[in-house]
Write a protein that holds these residues in place. Structure first.
Motif, PDB file in Angstrom:
ATOM      1  N   ARG A  37       0.847  -1.185   0.000  1.00 11.82           N
ATOM      2  CA  ARG A  37       0.000   0.000   0.000  1.00 11.82           C
ATOM      3  C   ARG A  37       0.884   1.237   0.000  1.00 11.82           C
TER       4      ARG A  37
ATOM      5  N   ARG B  54       1.360   4.652   1.224  1.00 12.61           N
ATOM      6  CA  ARG B  54       0.844   5.556   2.258  1.00 12.61           C
ATOM      7  C   ARG B  54       1.026   7.015   1.868  1.00 12.61           C
ATOM      8  N   SER B  55       2.179   7.320   1.308  1.00  9.42           N
ATOM      9  CA  SER B  55       2.436   8.710   0.908  1.00  9.42           C
ATOM     10  C   SER B  55       3.548   8.752  -0.122  1.00  9.42           C
TER      11      SER B  55
ATOM     12  N   LYS C  88      -1.960   1.505  -4.314  1.00  9.59           N
ATOM     13  CA  LYS C  88      -0.991   0.462  -3.967  1.00  9.59           C
ATOM     14  C   LYS C  88      -0.296  -0.035  -5.221  1.00  9.59           C
TER      15      LYS C  88
ATOM     16  N   ASP D  59       6.398   6.093   1.233  1.00 11.97           N
ATOM     17  CA  ASP D  59       6.154   5.301   2.439  1.00 11.97           C
ATOM     18  C   ASP D  59       5.236   4.145   2.054  1.00 11.97           C
TER      19      ASP D  59
ATOM     20  N   GLU E 263       3.360   0.372   2.930  1.00 12.91           N
ATOM     21  CA  GLU E 263       2.907  -0.633   3.887  1.00 12.91           C
ATOM     22  C   GLU E 263       2.909  -1.971   3.150  1.00 12.91           C
TER      23      GLU E 263
END
Length: 797
Positions: free
Chosen positions: A51, A53-54, A99, A128, A130
């Protein structure tokens, strides 16, 4: 037109395309430049499933010479998702949004004054992630509760259907013997000489975009990518480029065009995006099939094939561009050259965290050929029947054509026993069997392999849609067009609307025009035109171009010839029906008097500049255009028990391969490679042999070397040619190519397509030959590639 009457069709003609290619004067996409050109590059995810995130692009944007750096979310404000030929909601963006779904997927894009600056800037992008559970095994990915590649689907099984044709249950119930195999075909990459690329130039004042790309489907690309680029199709002008190799992988070049087009819209300047080699190996538009088969062949007590079942789990990767066309493609020839009365094909398409599968030379039919020939060889072993005799007793016979196979496709023509006989007459099998016996006494392992297989050609676009439920909804036209112009001084030029793809369209068109207009091929000039000025054209693919150009050239030349006859007849005070074209002159039929003839130059001058010498009402000028539609196709039935005729120009081939296997190093060397092909009337034997040999080289690759590999975490392990092995010149033997011609009753001149034939058959014969060499060790080969490590291990066990 009988083959015996042809003057130029069937003759060896040097390829017109070669001088520009060999001298380096050809402009490929990466060579193309315009003033103010910018360069784009992408940052690729190191993670197969994560994923996002940013994304922080601020430091990258500060690099001097960098005009823009965008995340996927920011890019999505400029362009829409990429096109797909499927009903399923498998959405793909040019740069990932929420993602990343495979290692190598773009996660940011930069555009700068140079490619180097763009790549340097991308190193400063901070993302970032995940990490999510990677899905590498399609069988595990299909299980309930598995992590999801696309959450909106609720499953990774994006397509599942059973196609049943005929009394499969009854035929298996009455079979005296059933041969079963579990088989594995590997994912490979086309690895073209030039990876995919595009130069896009958007003019905000007019809303127009000019595209120079090595896509081989210009008209389709302009149409479907207009939605992605948020432009009207008529505002996108695609210019044909030398493709630099495709083998199916550049049917759209959707990513390259989307990326370059988006950044040109953003910056207002022309932008080039080119894949580099790692880009192409990791994240191209179309990798080859990646399949696991459970296959079964039902046979009666006399060794006759009754029915065929295949159950395939197909690893499509993260996206679904062409739906299950690679499986339905194979249904055009699912029974091979054999008179099998029924068949069942179970297709389960599974999404995993890998680059997407698409179409690649053979488009899945080559995989099915290999599966079927593995079953036939298995049947010969289990029943104790000579594999050649077993094939011969099951071949479709010449008097059965046109032949309708259980799926509904038509085989147009063929003489399969004659092809087999020709192969055997040149195979020297007695000599090689004696050599095999002598070699084993010396500790050498020689193997002999023979395979008989089909090469469907000239697709109808129904194959992209009939896998959906009935009634039929979808495209049904795959036309090809040409324009033939005769100038005021008699010069003849032909305009094509598909790019040069490697299949000698310029040579073919010149031969065909020469045939139709009674001139020499070197008198014909060939050019290309963009989609803004183009006529309908489906482009190369599916071994179709020679067939389609034959029909289009004949139609356009007929219009030109008719007008020349009218002009000449008017001048000579004769009837147009009495005119004939001989050696560049139009004359009264059978009259050799020079006073009773006009040269093509004479007629051209009248057509353009002497209106008063034209028949009343005739327009000035001398040209003909013709759009040739698919010569024979039928729609599928609503219940799909009959898929219609969608690939009827059916080629056939027999390959005989002799190998020697070194059990200590695992090296496989070729002692003989014979290929006998029937692709109907041969237009240019020289270029056809080149296509067959090129296909065989790729067949050697998938059988012995090539495979896109992934780690347990989905990481890409084949990111360069150090890890991804392809045949080199020394790995490809001298291939003896012979032809047997059974003209098609459906096409101009009786032509069938032949561009994919070598790869369609070679893996089958090579696998059998290696297995035969290793027979003393009890080896049965059920998976490709056959690696040196495997061979050494088998011999040592």
């Amino acid at each position: 037109m009988a083959t015996e009457t042809l003057q130029w069709v069937g003759r060896d003609i040097k390829r017109r395309e070669d001088p520009a290619l060999l001298t380096g004067s050809t402009t490929f996409t990466n060579d193309f430049t315009v003033p103010g050109l910018l360069h784009a590059a992408v940052l690729r995810s190191p993670h197969a499933h994560a994923r996002i995130r940013s994304v922080d692009c601020s430091r990258a944007r500060a690099v001097e010479g960098v005009l823009a750096v965008l995340s996927g979310a920011e890019l999505a404000e400029i362009i829409d998702p990429m096109p797909r030929f499927c009903a399923e909601e498998v959405v793909q963006h040019a740069v990932a949004l929420e993602k990343t779904r495979y290692a190598g997927e773009p996660v940011a894009i930069a555009v700068a004054e140079t490619r180097y600056l763009a790549e340097d800037a991308l190193e400063l992008v901070e993302i970032d992630y995940e990490l999510l559970e990677p899905l590498v095994d399609p069988v595990a990915a299909a299980l309930p509760g598995a992590a999801l590649v696309h959450e909106n689907l609720g499953t990774n099984v994006v397509y599942e259907r059973t196609f049943t044709h005929g009394d499969v249950e009854g035929d298996f119930a009455r079979a005296a013997h059933v041969v079963r195999r579990t088989l594995r075909w590997p994912r490979v990459c086309a690895s073209p000489m030039e990876p995919a690329g595009a130069v896009c130039d958007y003019d905000a004042s007019t809303g127009r975009m000019v595209v120079h790309s090595n896509s081989n489907m210009l008209n389709f690309a302009a149409w479907v990518l207009s939605g992605t680029l948020r432009l009207q199709p008529e505002l996108i002008d695609f210019h044909p480029m030398y493709t630099g190799g495709s083998f199916g992988s550049k049917h759209l070049t959707a990513k390259a065009i989307s990326l370059a087009g988006a950044m040109s819209k953003l910056t207002g300047r022309p932008v080039k995006f080119m894949e580099d080699r790692a880009d192409n190996l990791l994240a191209n538009d179309s990798q080859a099939p990646d399949r696991r088969y459970e296959a079964a062949l039902a046979i009666d007590a006399d060794g006759r094939f009754l029915s065929l079942r295949t159950d395939v789990v197909d690893d499509y990767g993260a996206y679904f561009l062409f739906a299950v066309a690679g499986n339905t493609n194979a249904m055009a020839q699912t029974v091979g050259p054999y008179a099998i009365g029924s068949c069942e094909n179970v297709v389960k398409a599974v999404l995993t965290n890998k680059n997407q599968q698409g179409v690649f030379r053979g488009a899945g039919s080559e995989v099915h050929n290999w599966v079927l020939e593995r079953l036939v060889d298995g049947a010969a072993q289990e029943l104790g029947i000579d594999p050649i005799d077993l094939r011969r007793r099951n071949l479709i016979q010449p008097d059965q054509f046109p032949y309708k196979i259980p799926t509904g496709n038509i085989y147009d023509s063929g003489d399969y026993p004659a092809v087999l006989d020709k192969a055997l007459a040149h195979a020297e099998l007695d000599f090689w069997r004696a050599e095999q016996a002598r070699g084993r006494e010396e500790g050498r392992y020689i193997g002999i392999g023979l395979a008989a297989a089909q090469q469907r050609s000239t697709y109808a676009s129904t194959e992209f849609w009939f896998h959906n439920p009935g009634p039929y909804v979808g495209m049904s036209a795959t036309p090809e067009s040409v324009r033939i112009s005769v100038g005021p001084t008699g010069g003849i030029s032909v305009t094509l609307f598909s790019p040069f793809w490697g299949n000698s369209p310029e040579t073919v068109a010149a031969q065909l025009v020469a045939e139709e207009l009674g001139i020499a091929p070197e008198e014909v000039s060939i050019g290309y035109d963009s989609t803004a000025h183009g006529l309908p054209s489906a482009g190369p693919g599916g071994s179709r171009m020679t067939v389609m150009l034959s029909g289009a050239v004949r139609g356009a030349a007929g219009k030109v010839r008719d007008k020349m006859f009218q002009i000449a007849a008017h001048s000579l005070e004769a009837s147009p029906e009495d005119m004939e074209l001989v050696d560049g002159f139009v004359r009264v039929r059978g009259v050799a008097d020079e006073a009773r003839r006009l040269s093509i130059a004479d007629i051209g001058m009248k057509a353009y500049w002497m209106k008063h010498e034209l028949p009343d009402g005739m327009e000035s000028g001398l040209e003909g255009t013709f759009t040739y539609d698919h010569p024979y196709t039928t729609l599928p039935s609503d219940d799909r028990t009959d898929l219609g005729s969608f690939y009827p120009m059916m080629g056939h081939a027999v390959h005989v391969v002799v190998v020697e296997v070194d059990i200590h190093t695992g090296h496989v060397s070729f002692l003989k490679f014979l290929a006998v092909h029937d692709v109907g009337t041969v237009v240019n034997p020289r270029s056809l042999k080149g296509q067959i040999r090129g296909g065989i080289a790729m067949g050697i690759g998938v059988t012995l070397m090539e495979q896109i590999r992934h780690g347990a975490d989905g990481s890409a392990l084949s990111g360069s040619f150090e890890e991804y092995l392809m045949p080199l010149a020394g790995d490809v033997p001298n291939v003896e190519v012979l032809h047997h011609e059974t003209p098609s009753p459906f096409t101009a001149y009786g032509v069938k397509g032949g561009g994919e034939g070598g790869r369609m058959v070679a893996p089958c014969a090579i696998t059998t030959a290696v297995e035969d060499a290793l027979a003393p060790f009890g080896v049965r080969i059920d998976a490709l590639p056959i690696t040196p490590e495997q061979i050494v291990g088998w011999a040592a066990s």
